[in-house]
Design a protein around this motif. Structure first.
Motif, mmCIF file in Angstrom:
data_model
loop_
_atom_site.group_PDB
_atom_site.id
_atom_site.type_symbol
_atom_site.label_atom_id
_atom_site.label_comp_id
_atom_site.label_asym_id
_atom_site.label_seq_id
_atom_site.Cartn_x
_atom_site.Cartn_y
_atom_site.Cartn_z
ATOM 1 N N THR A 104 -1.907 16.217 -1.346
ATOM 2 C CA THR A 104 -2.739 15.180 -1.965
ATOM 3 C C THR A 104 -3.509 15.803 -3.121
ATOM 4 O O THR A 104 -4.254 16.764 -2.911
ATOM 5 N N ASN A 140 -8.188 14.258 -0.664
ATOM 6 C CA ASN A 140 -9.129 13.473 0.115
ATOM 7 C C ASN A 140 -9.314 14.231 1.431
ATOM 8 O O ASN A 140 -8.317 14.537 2.066
ATOM 9 N N PHE A 191 -5.399 13.455 4.520
ATOM 10 C CA PHE A 191 -5.342 12.001 4.680
ATOM 11 C C PHE A 191 -4.595 11.715 5.982
ATOM 12 O O PHE A 191 -3.455 12.144 6.151
ATOM 13 N N THR A 218 -1.397 4.384 -6.337
ATOM 14 C CA THR A 218 -1.824 3.179 -5.635
ATOM 15 C C THR A 218 -2.580 2.233 -6.565
ATOM 16 O O THR A 218 -3.184 2.682 -7.544
ATOM 17 N N ARG A 270 -3.202 -4.782 -1.091
ATOM 18 C CA ARG A 270 -2.236 -3.828 -0.533
ATOM 19 C C ARG A 270 -1.034 -3.612 -1.459
ATOM 20 O O ARG A 270 -0.038 -4.321 -1.382
ATOM 21 N N TYR A 303 -5.637 9.469 -6.470
ATOM 22 C CA TYR A 303 -6.892 9.577 -7.238
ATOM 23 C C TYR A 303 -6.704 10.221 -8.604
ATOM 24 O O TYR A 303 -7.676 10.579 -9.257
ATOM 25 N N ASP A 325 0.815 13.015 -3.413
ATOM 26 C CA ASP A 325 0.039 11.774 -3.372
ATOM 27 C C ASP A 325 -1.022 11.839 -4.463
ATOM 28 O O ASP A 325 -2.029 12.534 -4.336
ATOM 29 N N SER A 331 -4.974 0.574 -5.159
ATOM 30 C CA SER A 331 -6.176 0.347 -4.345
ATOM 31 C C SER A 331 -7.449 0.913 -4.955
ATOM 32 O O SER A 331 -8.535 0.485 -4.598
ATOM 33 N N LYS A 332 -7.346 1.896 -5.825
ATOM 34 C CA LYS A 332 -8.542 2.601 -6.262
ATOM 35 C C LYS A 332 -8.893 2.194 -7.702
ATOM 36 O O LYS A 332 -9.624 1.251 -7.899
ATOM 37 N N GLY A 337 0.836 -1.202 0.000
ATOM 38 C CA GLY A 337 0.000 0.000 0.000
ATOM 39 C C GLY A 337 0.866 1.245 0.000
ATOM 40 O O GLY A 337 2.040 1.193 0.378
ATOM 41 N N SER A 338 0.274 2.363 -0.439
ATOM 42 C CA SER A 338 0.995 3.647 -0.319
ATOM 43 C C SER A 338 1.330 3.896 1.133
ATOM 44 O O SER A 338 2.306 4.573 1.445
ATOM 45 N N ASP A 339 0.498 3.360 2.007
ATOM 46 C CA ASP A 339 0.726 3.569 3.442
ATOM 47 C C ASP A 339 2.142 3.169 3.848
ATOM 48 O O ASP A 339 2.802 3.867 4.611
HETATM 49 C C1 LIG Z 1 -6.761 5.580 -0.617
HETATM 50 C C2 LIG Z 1 -5.615 6.507 -0.480
HETATM 51 C C3 LIG Z 1 -4.308 6.043 -0.657
HETATM 52 C C4 LIG Z 1 -4.023 4.603 -0.966
HETATM 53 O O1 LIG Z 1 -3.522 3.962 0.135
HETATM 54 P P1 LIG Z 1 -3.058 2.427 -0.031
HETATM 55 O O2 LIG Z 1 -2.247 2.214 1.191
HETATM 56 O O3 LIG Z 1 -2.249 2.362 -1.285
HETATM 57 O O4 LIG Z 1 -4.308 1.605 -0.095
HETATM 58 C C5 LIG Z 1 -3.269 6.942 -0.583
HETATM 59 N N1 LIG Z 1 -3.500 8.244 -0.360
HETATM 60 C C6 LIG Z 1 -4.737 8.729 -0.179
HETATM 61 C C7 LIG Z 1 -4.930 10.187 0.040
HETATM 62 C C8 LIG Z 1 -5.827 7.868 -0.215
HETATM 63 O O5 LIG Z 1 -7.055 8.355 -0.008
#
Ligand SMILES: *Cc1c(COP(=O)(O)O)cnc(C)c1O
Length: 372
Positions: A162, A166, A118, A226, A237, A199, A196, A228-229, A91-93
């Motif tokens: 970001t 978000n 975020f 990411t 992840r 999106y 970031d 994830s989206k 994940g980006s996390d």
């Molecule tokens: C959803 C999101 C991510 C993605 O996080 P992952 O860890 O890759 O799932 C990253 N930055 C922002 C601002 C998000 O909303």
């Protein structure tokens, strides 16, 4: 004395994710539920991804290859960069967390971000014992980069931005982000601008807004994306970033060797092959976003224009309270995201779902607002 977590860990307000379908089913005894709380892909996962996971399931007993070289090469090809500057994480996390740890000296340096933002940026900084300096967003949720720069000093090591943002969906002009990068490079050369772009895929005119799409990657800029989206792999992840070369080197030295698992890597390679699924995802999100925007507006809600796969909105003042509306939606089997944890107690974020989910959400909102 028993072993104890550090005081700053005990004091943490942990990340508050959107409710999962299972959680809300248990709480409300629901049969079916639809989840529009975490900005996941409205079409699920690509069929090619599901096939790849099935086909590679027998490899589950193997360690993945260190450094995910095949995926790094594929991503480098897409973005026309050297594979050596592509960082891949759980994940980006994980990338955000690791960059804080490899760049920022605890109890000495700081990071800078907007408020609200975020929550992973300030949360991981806190865990690392790093100060976060925050610049409030403008009242319309746009960015004031001049004021953001005021928060930066010689001890700043990362500035988080970001785009699209978000939870508002705001997308600042590319020229402004470039100007911020330039001002940082001139005045605070030790500070990394971390952009970031989780999106960015949902912005129709990506070329006009994305640093990565424009290959604007000076030595003080990192751009993160990411799976994830838009790629529909949130549960596996996987995130990645294009980093300045020295930071990429530091990243790979510090990253846990196997944090990206073998099925996630195979799934991502398959996802990259499925351009039809991706196009359908983007079209579904754009149409659904417009549909929800118009529908919520007609109901008298204040809705913010969004470039992402979600919309932020606020109920009309004369109707039910936010919390009441959220509970009622849950009772009707619909999960959206209250923004209390962002400090926006009156606001909601709803992810764009598939056409059927969008209609069900608006129908439920109509019932709730008309009853209230
Ligand atoms: C959803 C999101 C991510 C993605 O996080 P992952 O860890 O890759 O799932 C990253 N930055 C922002 C601002 C998000 O909303």
């Amino acid at each position: 004395m028993h072993p104890q977590p550090l005081d700053r860990i005990k004091a943490l307000a942990a990340y508050s994710p959107g409710l999962s379908i299972d959680e809300s089913r248990e709480k409300y005894d629901l049969g079916q539920a639809i989840k529009l709380a975490s900005n996941e892909n409205p079409l699920g996962a690509s069929p090619l991804v599901i096939d790849a996971i099935r086909a590679n399931a027998p490899l589950a007993f193997r360690y993945p290859r260190g450094g995910n070289p095949e995926l790094a090469r594929a991503l480098a090809g897409i973005h026309d960069v050297d594979p050596g500057v592509v960082a891949i994480g759980n994940g980006s996390d994980e990338i955000i967390d690791l960059l804080i740890r490899i760049l920022v000296e605890p109890a000495k340096h700081n990071v800078v971000c907007f408020e609200p933002c975020f929550s992973i940026y300030p949360l991981q900084a806190r865990i690392a014992n790093v100060e976060t300096r925050r610049q409030p967003l403008n009242s319309d949720f746009s960015f004031d980069f001049v004021d953001l720069l005021e928060q930066v000093d010689e001890n700043t090591r990362i500035v988080f931005v970001t785009t699209p943002d978000n939870p508002s969906g705001h997308c600042p002009p590319l020229e402004d982000v470039k100007a911020l990068a330039g001002a940082l490079a001139t005045n605070y050369p030790r500070a990394l601008l971390f952009v970031d772009e989780a999106y960015m895929d949902f912005v129709p005119e990506e070329k006009g807004f994305s640093l990565l799409a424009n290959h604007y990657l000076p030595a003080n800029v990192a751009v993160c994306r990411t799976f994830s989206k838009s790629w529909g792999l949130a549960g596996l992840r996987l995130g990645y970033a294009v980093l300045p070369p020295e930071l990429a080197d530091g990243f790979w030295r510090a990253r846990l060797p196997f944090s990206v698992n073998i099925l996630a890597e195979r799934a991502a390679l398959a996802a990259l092959q499925d351009s039809a699924f991706r196009e359908l995802t983007l079209a579904t999100v754009r149409e659904g976003r417009e549909f929800l925007y118009n529908g919520l507006q007609k109901l008298g809600c204040k809705v913010w224009r969004s470039a992402a796969n979600f919309l932020m909105f606020r109920l009309p003042p004369e109707g039910p309270k936010a919390d009441q509306c959220f509970q009622e939606l849950l009772r009707q089997g619909i999960i959206i995201r209250p923004l209390k944890s962002y400090g926006l107690a009156d606001n909601f974020r709803v992810s764009v779902g598939n056409p059927c989910e969008n209609r069900m959400f608006l129908d439920a909102m109509t019932r709730i607002l008309q009853a209230g």
